[in-house]
Design a protein around this motif. Sequence first.
Motif, short mmCIF file in Angstrom:
data_model
loop_
_atom_site.label_atom_id
_atom_site.label_comp_id
_atom_site.label_asym_id
_atom_site.label_seq_id
_atom_site.Cartn_x
_atom_site.Cartn_y
_atom_site.Cartn_z
N SER A 1 47.08 32.11 43.24
CA SER A 1 47.66 30.94 43.91
C SER A 1 48.71 31.47 44.87
N SER B 1 39.73 38.55 48.11
CA SER B 1 38.71 37.96 47.22
C SER B 1 38.64 36.45 47.39
N CYS B 2 39.49 35.92 48.24
CA CYS B 2 39.61 34.47 48.43
C CYS B 2 38.51 34.01 49.38
N GLN C 1 46.20 33.81 38.49
CA GLN C 1 45.80 32.62 37.77
C GLN C 1 44.50 32.94 37.05
N LEU D 1 42.27 34.67 39.91
CA LEU D 1 42.43 34.20 41.29
C LEU D 1 43.92 34.23 41.57
N SER E 1 41.25 32.00 35.70
CA SER E 1 40.48 30.84 36.14
C SER E 1 39.22 30.60 35.34
N GLY E 2 38.80 31.57 34.55
CA GLY E 2 37.50 31.45 33.89
C GLY E 2 36.37 31.82 34.84
N SER E 3 36.72 32.20 36.08
CA SER E 3 35.71 32.58 37.07
C SER E 3 35.22 34.00 36.81
N ALA E 4 33.98 34.26 37.18
CA ALA E 4 33.43 35.61 37.08
C ALA E 4 34.16 36.56 38.03
N ALA E 5 34.92 36.00 38.95
CA ALA E 5 35.66 36.80 39.92
C ALA E 5 36.91 37.42 39.29
#
Lengths: 144, 204
Positions: free
Chosen positions: B164, B75-76, B153, B162, B155-159
């Motif tokens: 690290s 997903s990175c 992590q 995440l 992240s607040g991302s829609a993904a």
Amino acid sequence: MKIIKLLSILVAAVLATSACGGSSGELTIQDAWVRPARAGENGAAYFVITNGTTADDTLLSITSEIASATEVHMSMGDANGVMSMQMQESVTLTARDKVEFKPGGLHVMFVNLTRDLKVGDTIPLVLNFENAGSLTIDVPVKAP
Amino acid sequence: MIKKNQYFLLFIMTAVIALGVLVEVVFRRPYSFHGTVINPPLPVTDFTLQTANNEAFRLSDQKGKIVLLFFGYTSCPDVCPVTLATFKQVYDNLGEDSQKVRFVMITADPDRDTPDKVSEYVARFSPEFIGLSGNRSALEPIWKQLGVFVEKQDSGSAAGYLVSHTSSVYVLDPNGSLLMTFPYGTTEIDMANDLAQLLKQSKQ
């Protein structure tokens, strides 16, 4: 005397052009490219934003029709070589300065691509700025 | 006039000798690696993970080859494709020597990355590349032994989350011992040169 006069005009002209050369007085986006990826994956785009104006501006958001969400992230490495990404709420663009989006740094992140991105494709992206408003750019898909 | 010519001759001779010494120093100097050399090499405990179609990949089966290990997740969008693109350039750069090197990505995100998913992801850069996943219980000892940091992590991302992760490339020698690490950002030229040198040394 005539030659000196001519020379001074020439020098003045050169100085005038070079003074203008640094900035176009506009906010511009250059060298944009998107990394190839497949539908369902996450993708990334990169470019250089030059704020040629005399006022600071802010990149507020980016929109695209190729993914569930379009975000701005920063990849950062620590002293131990651990990389992490941090989502950016906005990006400040200082007057007469540029901000580079590049691999391993600031980048656009496409979350859950709704289509394949193949080399040769072109993707429209809308960048929304506080002062410059919305700018649409066509971004080519390129192998890095 | 004669004196002037003699000085000139002397100057030329000195210059030639200096050049000779310089060439000697530059070309006889032992090769200095760009990666961080682990001395003595650290033996790595054998492990088995899964690649495409759940086929087993055992480290000890790679004996005789240099193994490059990179930890990442599919997903990175940024750092992992950068490293895989570098792998591809290293692979091309090595020419025939590339057959003596295994290019491997091990997932740092086993909850989302199946063996098929990682394999398909790396194959896009080269069909020769190997993508591995497995159970957390199989992966964690590998991460730990090599000092690979992995952390989810929020992240607040829609993904969603995440990950690290340590972004170095780990070089295992033909006996399966950790010999060198390349920090993130090492150029393909530096990596390829180091690997070519390692292959040359392992022949001796």
